[in-house]
Enzyme design. Sequence first.
Site, PDB file in Angstrom:
ATOM      1  N   GLU A  63     -41.037  47.025   2.656  1.00 48.00           N
ATOM      2  CA  GLU A  63     -40.534  47.730   1.468  1.00 48.00           C
ATOM      3  C   GLU A  63     -41.351  47.343   0.230  1.00 48.00           C
ATOM      4  OE1 GLU A  63     -36.450  46.444   2.360  1.00 48.00           O
ATOM      5  OE2 GLU A  63     -35.913  48.564   2.164  1.00 48.00           O
TER       6      GLU A  63
ATOM      7  N   GLU B 287     -34.171  46.099   9.950  1.00 49.96           N
ATOM      8  CA  GLU B 287     -32.855  45.759   9.386  1.00 49.96           C
ATOM      9  C   GLU B 287     -31.699  46.106  10.320  1.00 49.96           C
ATOM     10  OE1 GLU B 287     -35.367  46.916   7.687  1.00 49.96           O
ATOM     11  OE2 GLU B 287     -35.438  46.050   5.684  1.00 49.96           O
TER      12      GLU B 287
HETATM   13  N1  3HC Z   1     -35.754  35.148   6.595  1.00 55.29           N
HETATM   14  C1  3HC Z   1     -35.588  33.828   6.785  1.00 55.29           C
HETATM   15  N2  3HC Z   1     -36.162  33.146   7.773  1.00 55.29           N
HETATM   16  C2  3HC Z   1     -36.952  33.832   8.604  1.00 55.29           C
HETATM   17  C3  3HC Z   1     -37.181  35.210   8.464  1.00 55.29           C
HETATM   18  C4  3HC Z   1     -36.549  35.874   7.394  1.00 55.29           C
HETATM   19  N3  3HC Z   1     -36.727  37.174   7.165  1.00 55.29           N
HETATM   20  N4  3HC Z   1     -38.008  35.605   9.445  1.00 55.29           N
HETATM   21  C5  3HC Z   1     -38.307  34.522  10.169  1.00 55.29           C
HETATM   22  N5  3HC Z   1     -37.654  33.442   9.662  1.00 55.29           N
HETATM   23  C6  3HC Z   1     -37.744  32.059  10.139  1.00 55.29           C
HETATM   24  C7  3HC Z   1     -37.154  31.876  11.525  1.00 55.29           C
HETATM   25  O1  3HC Z   1     -35.776  31.659  11.478  1.00 55.29           O
HETATM   26  C8  3HC Z   1     -37.911  30.675  12.022  1.00 55.29           C
HETATM   27  O2  3HC Z   1     -37.319  29.551  11.414  1.00 55.29           O
HETATM   28  P1  3HC Z   1     -37.311  28.121  12.134  1.00 55.29           P
HETATM   29  O3  3HC Z   1     -38.752  27.763  12.309  1.00 55.29           O
HETATM   30  O4  3HC Z   1     -36.543  27.265  11.202  1.00 55.29           O
HETATM   31  O5  3HC Z   1     -36.621  28.364  13.451  1.00 55.29           O
HETATM   32  C9  3HC Z   1     -39.295  30.850  11.406  1.00 55.29           C
HETATM   33  O6  3HC Z   1     -39.102  31.747  10.287  1.00 55.29           O
HETATM   34  C10 3HC Z   1     -40.346  31.429  12.327  1.00 55.29           C
HETATM   35  O7  3HC Z   1     -39.816  32.601  12.917  1.00 55.29           O
HETATM   36  P2  3HC Z   1     -40.078  32.955  14.462  1.00 55.29           P
HETATM   37  O8  3HC Z   1     -39.820  31.755  15.300  1.00 55.29           O
HETATM   38  O9  3HC Z   1     -39.313  34.191  14.760  1.00 55.29           O
HETATM   39  O10 3HC Z   1     -41.662  33.221  14.413  1.00 55.29           O
HETATM   40  P3  3HC Z   1     -42.516  34.341  15.121  1.00 55.29           P
HETATM   41  O11 3HC Z   1     -43.896  34.111  14.664  1.00 55.29           O
HETATM   42  O12 3HC Z   1     -42.186  34.381  16.573  1.00 55.29           O
HETATM   43  O13 3HC Z   1     -42.005  35.749  14.521  1.00 55.29           O
HETATM   44  C11 3HC Z   1     -41.349  37.361  12.835  1.00 55.29           C
HETATM   45  C12 3HC Z   1     -42.195  36.100  13.178  1.00 55.29           C
HETATM   46  C13 3HC Z   1     -41.873  38.558  13.652  1.00 55.29           C
HETATM   47  C14 3HC Z   1     -41.527  37.625  11.362  1.00 55.29           C
HETATM   48  C15 3HC Z   1     -39.879  37.114  13.219  1.00 55.29           C
HETATM   49  O14 3HC Z   1     -39.484  35.879  12.665  1.00 55.29           O
HETATM   50  C16 3HC Z   1     -38.925  38.156  12.717  1.00 55.29           C
HETATM   51  O15 3HC Z   1     -38.757  39.166  13.374  1.00 55.29           O
HETATM   52  N6  3HC Z   1     -38.289  37.899  11.559  1.00 55.29           N
HETATM   53  C17 3HC Z   1     -37.253  38.759  11.029  1.00 55.29           C
HETATM   54  C18 3HC Z   1     -37.849  39.964  10.366  1.00 55.29           C
HETATM   55  C19 3HC Z   1     -36.737  40.792   9.787  1.00 55.29           C
HETATM   56  O16 3HC Z   1     -35.787  41.169  10.473  1.00 55.29           O
HETATM   57  N7  3HC Z   1     -36.869  41.131   8.502  1.00 55.29           N
HETATM   58  C20 3HC Z   1     -35.903  41.930   7.834  1.00 55.29           C
HETATM   59  C21 3HC Z   1     -35.020  41.058   7.024  1.00 55.29           C
HETATM   60  S1  3HC Z   1     -33.693  41.970   6.320  1.00 55.29           S
HETATM   61  C22 3HC Z   1     -34.353  42.677   4.978  1.00 55.29           C
HETATM   62  O17 3HC Z   1     -35.524  42.560   4.718  1.00 55.29           O
HETATM   63  C23 3HC Z   1     -33.364  43.413   4.125  1.00 55.29           C
HETATM   64  C24 3HC Z   1     -34.030  44.250   3.088  1.00 55.29           C
HETATM   65  O18 3HC Z   1     -34.203  45.561   3.574  1.00 55.29           O
HETATM   66  C25 3HC Z   1     -33.217  44.308   1.837  1.00 55.29           C
END
Ligand code: 3HC
Length: 688
Positions: A103, A123
């Site tokens: 975004e 999301e």
């Molecule tokens: N917020 C907070 N922490 C996050 C995060 C996020 N968005 N994304 C990842 N993390 C943290 C994980 O919890 C993990 O923490 P830890 O080491 O303490 O366990 C660390 O970052 C590493 O994450 P992964 O182990 O998953 O690492 P990968 O490299 O395998 O994957 C990733 C990276 C593809 C970015 C995966 O973490 C992921 O899919 N993250 C979530 C992405 C997501 O869903 N974003 C949308 C958020 S909601 C949003 O944006 C709302 C908005 O529209 C208003």
Amino acid sequence: MAMYSRLPGSVALITLQNPPVNALSAAVRQGIVDTVQRALKDPKVTSVVICGQNGKFCGGADIREFAGPMLGPPLVPMIHAIEAVDKPVAAAIEGVALGGGLELALGCHYRIAHSKALLGLPEVTLGLLPGAGGSQRLPRLIGLTAALDLITTGRHISAAEALKLGILDQVTDNNVVDQAVEFVRRVAGQPLDSRRLSTLPCPCPPDVDSLLDKAMVKGMEKERDLLTTLFNSGQARALQYAFFSQRVVGKWSLPSGASWDNSAARTISKAAVIGLGTMGRGIVVALALTGISVVAVETQEKQLAEASQAVPAMLQREAGRRSLATPPGVISFSSNLQDVSEVELVIEAVFEDMSLKLQVFRHLTSVCRPGTLLCSNTSGLDIDQLAAVTQSPGLVVGMHFFAPAHVMKLLEVVYGPRSSPEAVATAMQLGKRMGKVSVAVGNCPGFVGNRMLKPYLEQANFLLEEGATPQQVDEALEEFGFPMGVFRMSDLSGLDVGWRIRKEAGLTGPGVESTRTRQGRRYSPLPDQVCEAGRLGQKTGRGWYQYDGPGGRVARSDPWVHIFLEAYRAEHGLVARSIAPEEILERCLYALINEGFNILQDAMAAGPEDIDAIYVFGYGWPRHHGGPMFHAGQVGLGRILERLQHHHHNHPDVPHLKPSTLLRRLVAVGSPPVQTWREFINKERVHS
Ligand code: 3HC
Ligand code: NAI
């Protein structure tokens, strides 16, 4: 949290800094607001590039902040302000641009990505919607149909696909920041109006009526209202909890103090699988897909011949599904256990029979090089007993895969009292490499998943005795969100599996009296009698339901079952009563949850997240209910305790309904949130 630098010449570079994924925390948002202002004010700056530190653009909003009050500058006005800047702003996307990260990029005027980057609006998988302009800017950029696909599936797409869809302006194999800097230098001074996505009309297909256009005008407000509703919903909390529990289980720890950060794992490149039945075949495929060379051993000639046809075909299919040109691992088939002598790790998947498994482990320990890890895929037998017949009991662990093993995400790594930290770490890491969610569990009958399943199945059978039909029980569970109710599931897995286990436990079989109390507790002989009638589930075309034929998939109600149940009740003097779906759910789910508390108390799982990950990834527990332990917290521990007491009072001969001591203790201290149970349990353990 956002670093500002002026590159030689006229470009300002803003670098997001919040490891590991540069999530948009309050501090990062504040950093962006400040640095964008600075770039705006600096007359020497003609264009801006936003990038992320450590090869990751941005993983979205900071999910950890969702549970608390909103602090710092909000995301939506921040992105709007970037869009309104009158100097070109480009997002230089490396690694990921997900959720709020994408975004943010959509608020920029240009988007340049590295060819390996992944983009998406996931999301929906957290129970939310893209609430920082994503649901509005993306359709305006790429059209409704493509945008709806990305928003509703939450799927991650490659840079190549994003370029094709029109999300990106450029994709590069080189340094993406350099490329973006060059790009903005080139476009500096050009009009930006057509690059401000929120101001553009939405390219709708001609058949979309004008109402939709009006809706799009009000879209930003609607998006905000909907997001507020979702934020406060139980489902969003559950999905976010599930996201974190999947990661928490990777940070495993054992009662001995060994843990993920103090135990070294070995990297496995050569493995063997013993027994090429249902499970062995899937495990071979899963290993080969990970790039591991596999020696696949099967003693029965016919099975070996079948497996050496079936496994390569399965491998090709799965490699195709994962878009791998060629499966990376090499498989060799053998009927001789001697051929495993050179491998680093063995996974045994022969019949669930202790004496056979002991024989195989004795043989393995004499054939394999010293130091080879010996693992068993047993569903619940004693790992310690297997370890005891080997030369290095420390190198024995359970690797409990779920069927089909190359598809199902869950792996229970079972440590016995003698399993070494190195063996556990290696199995956990191997599982992760195979794309599994690996959970370390203690060595007790059924481990965690199957141990909890037992009281759940038991209640389902008791409900049939008391008047329910298989359909009623299944419908209640499916309504709750399970993809399949307990009876449909049992028909799929095969009813003989449990039958064999009950026979081995001396609960049924020749010479066992057909009563409804066995080994001092209530027992339902119903499933045994169904098996005795030759009805073993889908494979025989009949079980708790009827199917079109052996191997049929569509379950239909079977009059035989209803007549059988009536006759059974009459024989035992049971009067059928009408049972509400609420009672079905309480009896099945609360009995299962109660066993979860017992497991935590016995330290067979390190925390509620471990149990919940097991149930979500291995047993079809609906993700939007977080997992059984999370669900208990949502329902209220007091209520769970009260209902268990009620049902135990009505069924005093069912020990599984007797509320667990840990549940009572948690209620007594005011039912703290699930995230604090681990600490509570550890403290109690220290004091006891
Ligand atoms: N917020 C907070 N922490 C996050 C995060 C996020 N968005 N994304 C990842 N993390 C943290 C994980 O919890 C993990 O923490 P830890 O080491 O303490 O366990 C660390 O970052 C590493 O994450 P992964 O182990 O998953 O690492 P990968 O490299 O395998 O994957 C990733 C990276 C593809 C970015 C995966 O973490 C992921 O899919 N993250 C979530 C992405 C997501 O869903 N974003 C949308 C958020 S909601 C949003 O944006 C709302 C908005 O529209 C208003
Ligand atoms: P299966 O009956 O399909 O296959 C077992 C295979 O082992 C057969 O092909 C048999 O010929 C072979 N075998 C027997 N003795 C052997 C020996 N000495 N050397 C080499 N091969 C030998 O059984 P399935 O279902 O694959 O189960 C295997 C193990 O996996 C069991 O311990 C079971 O409890 C466990 N498991 C099964 C699950 C399932 O859903 N089927 C799920 C998770 C675990």
